[in-house]
Design an enzyme around this catalytic site. Structure first.
Site, PDB file in Angstrom:
ATOM      1  N   THR A 145      97.667 -60.877  68.077  1.00  0.00           N
ATOM      2  CA  THR A 145      99.084 -60.574  68.226  1.00  0.00           C
ATOM      3  C   THR A 145      99.729 -61.671  69.061  1.00  0.00           C
ATOM      4  OG1 THR A 145     100.711 -58.958  69.035  1.00  0.00           O
ATOM      5  CG2 THR A 145      98.626 -59.083  70.230  1.00  0.00           C
ATOM      6  N   HIS A 162      85.060 -51.499  76.210  1.00  0.00           N
ATOM      7  CA  HIS A 162      83.944 -51.761  77.116  1.00  0.00           C
ATOM      8  C   HIS A 162      82.693 -50.961  76.744  1.00  0.00           C
ATOM      9  CE1 HIS A 162      82.212 -53.648  80.449  1.00  0.00           C
ATOM     10  NE2 HIS A 162      83.121 -53.420  81.386  1.00  0.00           N
TER      11      HIS A 162
END
Length: 406
Positions: free
Chosen positions: A325, A377
């Protein structure tokens, strides 16, 4: 002959849709292949064309109605060659042919068969009437530039009126609100953003890159590149090439979680966040490792144009292993992008700004850009995320390595 106007077949992943816009009303004549109504899903807008010349005699599902595949939207009475009886069907307040004799000499830029979907969408979004705007296109047709010029005039007029108002008028004038239903795409965007926040252990790491080498390359070869390939040499092709090389080195970033399994992808489909009049979408550029920089720039241009004109298909928006993006086009200096599920990471690019940096023991001014990598994560550890971002930084600061793949 009576013909049912049906909802087109919806993709398997789409359960239902919403009637977005009727371009015709009861009594209106239509031509074969002329768009009658637009159906909005949570991914794309589908146009429903007329299958025959004729007249709309019934609308069964109005704007805002929820519909499913093959549901009847309305009725069209087909007009056969030489059949004038159907053509006489018209609203009671419609003028007679003699009343319209003079008006018919002027080009009718309000007819939907000469308005592109993007023009119709702009008119609807800003509450403008096509008949009140002079078209500059072929045959007096309206263009996007005509609409944008009318919007600018309208904005300037409103601004002037606001300036004329006194403080007391502003303070005590009646305030108003406008409530409109959220579009299906906007609702889907909201759902996916919440899904990403609630179902991933999202973390963002940052770095910065000196863009001077790439800017020098674009300055040196940009004109030759455009002349040879017919497309400008932008920044995105460099970004995508760097991302693909970094994904090869860190396969966890190119993977996804499916239940208790980790799915590693041996291909490189990159989603590109694109802002459209309907909202943010992420069309997919497939097999980026097999594309040249010219191929990438051409593909990005095609996807951007399809997004602007509302022509993206479900296939264009399906899949993707990693997202890029670029908030820098809007002036963003730094951000924390949100993962696009089920992907495990997203890279945010930002505005390129001249900043003082230390280089070889000297303070110099360089065009710098912040990089932001948001990642899940649960799958990607700090070593992989930081290494991935450093790899992109190194590749962009020495773009020769992109060619040599080192």
């Amino acid at each position: 002959m009576t013909i049912e106007i049906l909802v087109p077949d919806l993709p398997e992943s789409v359960a239902d849709a919403t009637v977005a816009t009727w371009h015709k009303k009861v009594g209106d004549s239509v031509k074969r292949d002329e768009v009658i109504v637009e159906i909005e899903t949570d991914k794309v807008v589908l146009e429903v064309p007329a299958t025959s010349d004729g007249v709309i005699t019934e609308i069964q599902q109005g704007e805002g109605s929820t519909v499913v595949s093959k549901q009847v939207l309305g009725i069209l009475v087909a007009q056969q060659a030489g059949d004038v009886s159907v053509a006489t069907i018209k609203p009671a307040n419609e003028s007679t042919p003699s009343d319209r004799q003079t008006a018919s000499l002027e080009p009718d830029n309000s007819a939907s068969d000469v308005l592109t979907p993007s023009v119709r969408r702009l008119l609807a979004e800003h509450g403008l009437e096509a008949s009140q705007i002079k078209g500059t296109g072929v045959g007096g047709r309206l263009t996007r530039e005509d609409i944008e010029a009318a919007i600018s005039k309208q904005t300037a007029k409103q601004a002037a009126e606001n300036v004329e108002n006194t403080i007391s008028t502003v303070a005590y004038s009646a305030r108003s609100e406008k409530r409109v239903p959220m579009t299906r795409l906007r609702k889907r965007i909201a759902e996916r953003l919440l899904e990403a926040k609630n179902t991933t252990a999202m973390l963002t790491t940052f770095n910065e890159v000196d863009m001077q080498p790439i800017m020098n390359l674009r300055k040196q070869y940009g004109e030759k590149f455009e002349k040879q390939h017919g497309v400008r040499l932008g920044f995105m092709s460099f970004y995508i090439k760097a991302v693909v090389e970094a994904l090869k080195r860190y396969p966890e970033v190119n993977a996804s979680i499916d239940g208790d399994d980790v799915v590693y992808h041996n291909y490189f489909d990159v989603s590109i966040a694109v802002s459209t009049p309907r909202g943010l979408v992420t069309p997919v550029l497939r097999d980026c490792d097999k594309l040249s920089m010219a191929d990438i720039e051409k593909a990005i241009k095609v996807l951007a144009e399809k997004g602007r004109d509302g022509k993206l298909t479900v296939e264009d928006l399906t899949g993707g292993n990693f997202t890029i993006t670029n908030g820098g086009v809007f002036g963003s200096l730094m951000s924390t992008p949100i993962i696009n599920p089920p992907q495990s990471a997203i890279l945010g690019m930002h505005a390129i700004k001249d900043r003082p940096v230390a280089l070889n023991g000297q303070v110099v001014i360089r065009p710098m850009m912040y990089l932001a990598l948001s990642y899940d994560h649960r799958l990607i550890d700090g070593r992989e995320s930081v290494g991935f971002l450093v790899a992109i930084k190194d590749l962009l600061e020495d773009p020769t390595r992109l060619l040599l793949e080192i």
